[in-house]
Design an enzyme around this catalytic site. Sequence first.
Site, PDB file in Angstrom:
ATOM      1  N   HIS A   1      40.554  49.000  46.987  1.00 18.96           N
ATOM      2  CA  HIS A   1      40.446  48.802  45.544  1.00 18.96           C
ATOM      3  C   HIS A   1      39.266  49.635  45.043  1.00 18.96           C
ATOM      4  O   HIS A   1      38.577  50.279  45.850  1.00 18.96           O
ATOM      5  CB  HIS A   1      40.285  47.314  45.197  1.00 18.96           C
ATOM      6  CG  HIS A   1      39.164  46.675  45.934  1.00 18.96           C
ATOM      7  ND1 HIS A   1      37.874  46.761  45.495  1.00 18.96           N
ATOM      8  CD2 HIS A   1      39.127  45.993  47.103  1.00 18.96           C
ATOM      9  CE1 HIS A   1      37.085  46.149  46.358  1.00 18.96           C
ATOM     10  NE2 HIS A   1      37.822  45.675  47.343  1.00 18.96           N
TER      11      HIS A   1
ATOM     12  N   SER B   1      37.059  42.658  38.984  1.00 20.40           N
ATOM     13  CA  SER B   1      37.742  41.736  39.893  1.00 20.40           C
ATOM     14  C   SER B   1      39.072  42.283  40.399  1.00 20.40           C
ATOM     15  O   SER B   1      39.893  42.772  39.622  1.00 20.40           O
ATOM     16  CB  SER B   1      37.958  40.408  39.159  1.00 20.40           C
ATOM     17  OG  SER B   1      39.165  39.816  39.537  1.00 20.40           O
ATOM     18  N   LYS B   2      39.254  42.181  41.734  1.00 21.18           N
ATOM     19  CA  LYS B   2      40.497  42.624  42.364  1.00 21.18           C
ATOM     20  C   LYS B   2      41.672  41.891  41.759  1.00 21.18           C
ATOM     21  O   LYS B   2      42.747  42.411  41.620  1.00 21.18           O
ATOM     22  CB  LYS B   2      40.473  42.261  43.853  1.00 21.18           C
ATOM     23  CG  LYS B   2      39.751  43.241  44.720  1.00 21.18           C
ATOM     24  CD  LYS B   2      39.952  42.872  46.174  1.00 21.18           C
ATOM     25  CE  LYS B   2      38.873  41.907  46.617  1.00 21.18           C
ATOM     26  NZ  LYS B   2      38.791  41.678  48.051  1.00 21.18           N
ATOM     27  N   ARG B   3      41.425  40.623  41.459  1.00 15.02           N
ATOM     28  CA  ARG B   3      42.524  39.771  41.037  1.00 15.02           C
ATOM     29  C   ARG B   3      42.904  39.956  39.562  1.00 15.02           C
ATOM     30  O   ARG B   3      44.059  39.929  39.213  1.00 15.02           O
ATOM     31  CB  ARG B   3      42.162  38.309  41.307  1.00 15.02           C
ATOM     32  CG  ARG B   3      43.408  37.470  41.427  1.00 15.02           C
ATOM     33  CD  ARG B   3      43.195  36.112  42.027  1.00 15.02           C
ATOM     34  NE  ARG B   3      42.363  36.055  43.200  1.00 15.02           N
ATOM     35  CZ  ARG B   3      41.720  34.951  43.568  1.00 15.02           C
ATOM     36  NH1 ARG B   3      41.795  33.873  42.824  1.00 15.02           N
ATOM     37  NH2 ARG B   3      40.988  34.930  44.660  1.00 15.02           N
ATOM     38  N   TYR B   4      41.899  40.146  38.715  1.00 10.30           N
ATOM     39  CA  TYR B   4      42.208  40.119  37.282  1.00 10.30           C
ATOM     40  C   TYR B   4      42.215  41.471  36.572  1.00 10.30           C
ATOM     41  O   TYR B   4      42.751  41.575  35.474  1.00 10.30           O
ATOM     42  CB  TYR B   4      41.225  39.187  36.554  1.00 10.30           C
ATOM     43  CG  TYR B   4      41.215  37.795  37.124  1.00 10.30           C
ATOM     44  CD1 TYR B   4      42.360  37.003  37.031  1.00 10.30           C
ATOM     45  CD2 TYR B   4      40.108  37.298  37.787  1.00 10.30           C
ATOM     46  CE1 TYR B   4      42.384  35.727  37.578  1.00 10.30           C
ATOM     47  CE2 TYR B   4      40.114  36.020  38.337  1.00 10.30           C
ATOM     48  CZ  TYR B   4      41.253  35.240  38.225  1.00 10.30           C
ATOM     49  OH  TYR B   4      41.281  34.000  38.763  1.00 10.30           O
TER      50      TYR B   4
END
Length: 544
Positions: A48, A291-294
Amino acid sequence: MDYQALADLLFPHLKYTREYYEEKYPKRVLKEKAMVTRFAPSPTGFIHMGSLYASFVSYVFANQTDGIFYLRIEDTDQKREVEHGVEQIISDLKKEDISFDEGPGIGGAYGPYIQSERKEIYEAFVYDLMKRGYAYPAFETKEELDDLREKQEQQKQRLGYYGVYATARNLTYEEIKKHLEQKDPYVIRLKSNGKFEDKFTFKDCIKGKIELPSNDMDIVLLKQDGLPTYHFAHVVDDYLMGTTHVVRGDEWLSSVPVHLQLFRLLGVKAPKYAHIAPLTKKEGTRIRKLSKRYDKECSMSFYQEEGIPTNAIKIYLATLLNTSFEDYYLSDRQARISNFSFTWNKMSVGGSLFDLTKLQFLSKTYLSRLSAEQLYEEILPFYQTHDNFFYKMITREKEYTLRVLNVERTGKKPRKDFATYQDIKKHTWYMYDTYYYEDDTIKRAEIKESYDKKLVQHYFEKVYDENDTKDIWYEKLKEFISQYDYAKTVKEYLQKPGEYIGHVGDFCEMIRVYLFCSLETPDIYELLQILSKERILKRLNHIN
Ligand code: GLU
């Protein structure tokens, strides 16, 4: 306690000692000041933006000093292992044009480069620490450790396994032997000689002088499964692999006293540490970690889908690394990352704001500097996977496409409306008859009621001459429209608006919308030249 006997009891099958490995992996022979850096991810696959940035930093410093940049897979936390993770990491980074000098599947004299394949090496080093009285086995169960934590919490003591709480320190040889016979699970702990009250100072390449308490924790060196913890593994590996600079996230900063203590107890020179602040994002007035997620811009697939050039990403990362790179890049068409001298002390200490808009701006500059041929070569692989129809067309019509891509490219101020490979089709599709006549799915600028198709047609039939130079073309166009109550300039129009139908801009708008289906195009003269008079008239005839 006879620690030599204890070490022999715990490692009866030790094949090689530390000295063997030190001989096997001799000191690297490199230029003075050459940096040996590494990227050391756990094998959870996907790269990422944060990990790309960390690897980019390591890569740049190794390259600019003619050093070595290698890949090491830190898979001692087996729960996190992901199949094919290693191949994924290598291939993701290859896509970003970051390559390694050494690593798994790549080769190198300091391997294996996968930590789970280095178990015997770590054992040899633990054996060495133990025989000198700096390591011991501890048999506490998880419940016992939980109880200890609870007790410390109740008594408002510092949490952890240290000092009087490190009870396994007091086990006798006989007691240990008995545990082993009963096959009780155990870990190997460091016997720390540090005092919490003592200050520990070190110099971080990025953050400068740091002062922290010394380490008094008997941290785990080898876990119950016999694999090392990150702390111990990276110390042994960075020593044997000759790392000169450990570049890593600043979540590790507080562990430096432990790490430097381990190097000292092993009696070897420690590498320098460079702790990078995280990439951050502004959300309203709040600044938080990317953030990786968001955050879509954190994942590399976002860039691949959009067609944001790898080189543009690297140029942006280079500006995050040292902000002065941006001025250098913007002021010099020949600017290259490899020609710039990056320094640690210009790196951000607190956190670098990741700004997608800035990245896109740099990408526009990057794409504007390519020749039509270079741009053509760059977009081909993108369209091959993302829009095969367009790919086939531009491959078939290569010469024509080169002319289209060359519009406003060679002058002093080249066009800057391409930020992504996707933008190429978005801003050139109308130059291809297939799309112009046959594709109704593309959004076109609206033909307004006020437009005068007959006038435009008349102009192209009677006045437009493909052989005119740009200046003559423009003069003739203005002359023509002035006969039909269009002002030659906007200024004239504004002075007496009541006397005109419109001005030269309005006339050009009609040309744009009729022929190129768009309110904004690059230089009309160049577009008309490429289209040819014959195709212009055909297009106009086709419009109702
Ligand atoms: N495996 C560690 C991590 O992923 C690497 C830190 C380091 O580079 O030493 O955070």
